[in-house]
Scaffold this active site. Structure first.
Site, PDB file in Angstrom:
ATOM      1  N   ARG A 240       5.042  -7.230   6.615  1.00 40.49           N
ATOM      2  CA  ARG A 240       3.780  -7.310   5.889  1.00 40.49           C
ATOM      3  C   ARG A 240       2.680  -7.490   6.924  1.00 40.49           C
ATOM      4  O   ARG A 240       2.901  -8.154   7.952  1.00 40.49           O
ATOM      5  CB  ARG A 240       3.764  -8.531   4.954  1.00 40.49           C
ATOM      6  CG  ARG A 240       4.523  -8.353   3.665  1.00 40.49           C
ATOM      7  CD  ARG A 240       3.808  -7.390   2.710  1.00 40.49           C
ATOM      8  NE  ARG A 240       4.481  -7.285   1.436  1.00 40.49           N
ATOM      9  CZ  ARG A 240       5.357  -6.326   1.122  1.00 40.49           C
ATOM     10  NH1 ARG A 240       5.666  -5.392   1.998  1.00 40.49           N
ATOM     11  NH2 ARG A 240       5.901  -6.290  -0.072  1.00 40.49           N
ATOM     12  N   GLU A 269      -4.815  -3.066   3.316  1.00 42.93           N
ATOM     13  CA  GLU A 269      -4.344  -1.712   2.984  1.00 42.93           C
ATOM     14  C   GLU A 269      -4.969  -1.244   1.668  1.00 42.93           C
ATOM     15  O   GLU A 269      -5.106  -2.052   0.756  1.00 42.93           O
ATOM     16  CB  GLU A 269      -2.814  -1.718   2.819  1.00 42.93           C
ATOM     17  CG  GLU A 269      -2.096  -2.153   4.076  1.00 42.93           C
ATOM     18  CD  GLU A 269      -0.597  -2.347   3.860  1.00 42.93           C
ATOM     19  OE1 GLU A 269      -0.073  -1.911   2.817  1.00 42.93           O
ATOM     20  OE2 GLU A 269       0.037  -2.944   4.722  1.00 42.93           O
ATOM     21  N   HIS A 287       2.004   2.368   5.305  1.00 46.91           N
ATOM     22  CA  HIS A 287       2.965   1.535   4.554  1.00 46.91           C
ATOM     23  C   HIS A 287       4.020   2.447   3.908  1.00 46.91           C
ATOM     24  O   HIS A 287       4.139   2.507   2.691  1.00 46.91           O
ATOM     25  CB  HIS A 287       2.248   0.693   3.487  1.00 46.91           C
ATOM     26  CG  HIS A 287       3.093  -0.446   2.983  1.00 46.91           C
ATOM     27  ND1 HIS A 287       2.570  -1.655   2.600  1.00 46.91           N
ATOM     28  CD2 HIS A 287       4.432  -0.572   2.801  1.00 46.91           C
ATOM     29  CE1 HIS A 287       3.539  -2.466   2.198  1.00 46.91           C
ATOM     30  NE2 HIS A 287       4.689  -1.815   2.312  1.00 46.91           N
TER      31      HIS A 287
HETATM   32  C1  8YV Z   1       6.804  -0.369  -0.920  1.00 47.72           C
HETATM   33  C2  8YV Z   1       7.327  -2.707   0.015  1.00 47.72           C
HETATM   34  O1  8YV Z   1       5.992   0.351  -0.053  1.00 47.72           O
HETATM   35  O2  8YV Z   1       9.539  -3.187  -0.566  1.00 47.72           O
HETATM   36  C3  8YV Z   1       8.430  -3.625  -0.323  1.00 47.72           C
HETATM   37  O3  8YV Z   1       8.180  -4.832  -0.358  1.00 47.72           O
HETATM   38  O4  8YV Z   1       6.290  -3.110   0.406  1.00 47.72           O
HETATM   39  C4  8YV Z   1       7.565  -1.260  -0.045  1.00 47.72           C
HETATM   40  O5  8YV Z   1       8.888  -0.891  -0.154  1.00 47.72           O
HETATM   41  C5  8YV Z   1       5.996  -0.803  -2.062  1.00 47.72           C
HETATM   42  O6  8YV Z   1       6.576  -1.733  -2.895  1.00 47.72           O
HETATM   43  C6  8YV Z   1       5.602   0.421  -2.888  1.00 47.72           C
HETATM   44  O7  8YV Z   1       4.363   0.297  -3.261  1.00 47.72           O
END
Ligand code: 8YV
Length: 321
Positions: A240, A269, A287
């Site tokens: 993150r 983001e 991301h």
């Molecule tokens: C995805 C994520 O980009 O799994 C996570 O925590 O941040 C990512 O896999 C996101 O959830 C999709 O918007």
């Protein structure tokens, strides 16, 4: 287990989507639920009469569900997250109301680990710069400058959960020396353990951050850690944006106090700090670590399977504690 939920339109549970999913996943939800799309409402606020009916949230890792949103949904029973990270979901607010939370672990581990390795190679070997060099015609005038090798280096993995372990397994094939930071040493792990991120950074040529986000890991990669990583050191972040003190990282990159970085995640983001765009020692990704067609399909299925299990009164597949 696609849909154990009543098919009659009248009986369909009301579900709130916090942000768009791929079209096929949205259609699959719309076949089973009365779907409300938060982003289509003025001020991203559902009218109270609709909010009162919502029994489920389908959100994403980046969007989560705030205490305010949860508070607006008196009939809410479950939050199903398309993503493994639940740092943007107010888990305390959900717990206080007995609202179940699910996420999508495991199905995305391989993809995120793949991108971590890809970013390390892309940054250190300057693969995007090499591609631009060929396309621009510069190659015909002069050979491109030398880059940095990955194999044989010391790699520190920050956070040895499922994704960190998958990164370590992959990088072992690159003949690197591995070490890790975690809250406690793992008896099942043969790699060297550091109880201090700064000391791990001092030891490492490449630091790969795979920690979960949230208050306990906020800014864990700070100026001290970056200085310890040093001028020959590289950073990869697939966790993150919050795990890295971004102003400190930008300064370190601008001043050459670390060699470079491969970054999939940022503080703000998708409107990331424009200072990143001027840097030649970073490789940037939107991301995208879990964003392969195969994995996103599995994530969408797991979101629906958890919802179906809940509405069928069955055990959830991947509950969050
Ligand atoms: C995805 C994520 O980009 O799994 C996570 O925590 O941040 C990512 O896999 C996101 O959830 C999709 O918007």
């Amino acid at each position: 287990m696609e849909s154990a939920v009543p098919a009659s339109v009248k009986d369909r549970p009301h579900l709130l989507m916090c942000g768009p999913y791929p079209a096929a996943d949205t259609q699959a939800l719309e076949a089973t639920y009365t779907v409300h799309k938060l982003w289509e409402h003025v001020g991203a606020a559902l009218p109270p009469e609709q909010a009162a009916q919502v029994r489920a949230i389908a959100t994403r890792g980046d969007l989560g569900a705030s205490a305010t949103l949860i508070g607006q949904l008196p009939a809410l029973e479950i939050i199903s997250c398309y993503g493994v990270g639940t740092d943007a979901i107010d888990l305390a607010a959900a717990r206080a109301r007995g609202i179940q939370v699910t996420n999508t672990p495991d199905v995305l581990t391989g993809d995120v680990a793949d991108l971590a390795v890809g970013l390390a190679l892309a940054a250190m070997r300057r693969i995007p710069a090499g591609d631009a060099y060929v396309r621009s015609g510069a190659w015909s005038k002069q050979a491109m400058g030398l880059v940095t090798r990955l194999h044989g280096k010391r790699v520190g993995v920050v956070g040895l959960g499922r994704i960190g372990q998958a990164v370590a397994r992959r990088l072992a094939g690159f003949d690197v020396e591995l070490a890790y930071f975690a809250r406690a040493a793992r008896p099942d792990c043969a790699h060297r353990y550091f109880s201090s991120v700064t000391e791990l950074a001092r030891w490492s040529d490449l630091l790969v951050v795979t920690l979960a986000g949230g208050p306990s890991t906020k800014d864990i990669i700070n100026a001290e850690v970056l200085n310890a990583l040093g001028e020959q050191g590289w950073l990869v972040n697939v966790s993150r944006g919050s795990t890295v003190d971004e102003p400190a990282l930008l300064l370190a990159l601008e001043q050459g106090r670390i060699a470079g970085a491969g970054l999939d995640v940022f503080w703000n983001e998708p409107q990331i700090d424009p200072r990143f765009l001027a840097l030649h020692n970073v490789v940037l990704q939107p991301h995208h670590a879990s964003a392969t067609a195969e994995t996103r399909q599995a994530m969408g299925q797991l979101v629906r399977d958890n919802l179906s299990a809940h509405f069928a009164g069955q055990a959830l597949l991947t509950p969050v504690d």
